[in-house]
Write a protein that holds these residues in place. Structure first.
Motif, short mmCIF file in Angstrom:
data_model
loop_
_atom_site.label_atom_id
_atom_site.label_comp_id
_atom_site.label_asym_id
_atom_site.label_seq_id
_atom_site.Cartn_x
_atom_site.Cartn_y
_atom_site.Cartn_z
N ASP A 17 13.05 2.40 14.88
CA ASP A 17 14.51 2.38 14.93
C ASP A 17 15.02 1.00 15.36
O ASP A 17 15.97 0.48 14.81
N ARG A 18 14.37 0.43 16.35
CA ARG A 18 14.76 -0.89 16.84
C ARG A 18 14.59 -1.95 15.75
O ARG A 18 15.45 -2.82 15.58
N GLU A 20 14.72 -1.46 12.51
CA GLU A 20 15.77 -1.24 11.51
C GLU A 20 17.11 -1.79 11.99
O GLU A 20 17.85 -2.38 11.21
N GLN A 21 17.42 -1.62 13.27
CA GLN A 21 18.66 -2.16 13.82
C GLN A 21 18.68 -3.68 13.72
O GLN A 21 19.70 -4.28 13.37
N GLN A 23 17.05 -5.54 11.61
CA GLN A 23 17.17 -5.91 10.20
C GLN A 23 18.62 -5.79 9.74
O GLN A 23 19.12 -6.67 9.05
N GLU A 24 19.29 -4.70 10.12
CA GLU A 24 20.70 -4.52 9.75
C GLU A 24 21.57 -5.62 10.35
O GLU A 24 22.48 -6.12 9.71
N ARG A 25 21.28 -5.99 11.58
CA ARG A 25 22.05 -7.03 12.25
C ARG A 25 21.89 -8.37 11.53
O ARG A 25 22.84 -9.11 11.37
N ARG A 26 20.68 -8.67 11.09
CA ARG A 26 20.44 -9.91 10.35
C ARG A 26 21.19 -9.91 9.02
O ARG A 26 21.72 -10.93 8.60
N GLU A 27 21.20 -8.77 8.36
CA GLU A 27 21.89 -8.67 7.07
C GLU A 27 23.40 -8.84 7.22
O GLU A 27 24.05 -9.40 6.34
N ARG A 28 23.96 -8.35 8.30
CA ARG A 28 25.40 -8.47 8.52
C ARG A 28 25.79 -9.85 9.03
O ARG A 28 26.94 -10.23 8.99
N ASP A 30 25.49 -10.65 12.20
CA ASP A 30 25.95 -10.46 13.57
C ASP A 30 24.95 -11.14 14.51
O ASP A 30 23.81 -10.76 14.60
#
Length: 77
Positions: A17-18, A20-21, A23-28, A30
């Motif tokens: 989960d960490r 994935e979070q 990875q999502e942060r890098r894509e945005r 943020d």
């Protein structure tokens, strides 16, 4: 059944989960808080501490001083 299996599954789920979070942060894009936001947070904390110090310094210091005086006088008040 091995007692460590639930612990392993929990740890694996947490790490996945960490990841994935992150990875999502890098894509945005943020990147977290800026120096300006940290500076504002420190300024607000300083104001709160100054207000509390001012409020406590007057009443609390007097009461502690009186208690110490009473303690060394013999406690008769």
């Amino acid at each position: 059944m091995n007692a460590l299996i639930p612990l392993y599954v929990t740890l694996q789920t947490f790490v996945q989960d960490r990841a994935e979070q992150l990875q999502e942060r890098r894509e945005r894009g943020d990147r977290g808080a800026s120096a300006l936001e940290y500076g504002a947070l420190i300024a607000v904390a300083a104001v709160v501490i100054a207000i509390l110090y001012g409020a406590i310094n007057g009443t609390f210091a007097k009461k502690v001083g009186e208690a110490v005086e009473n303690l060394f006088k013999g406690g008769s008040s």
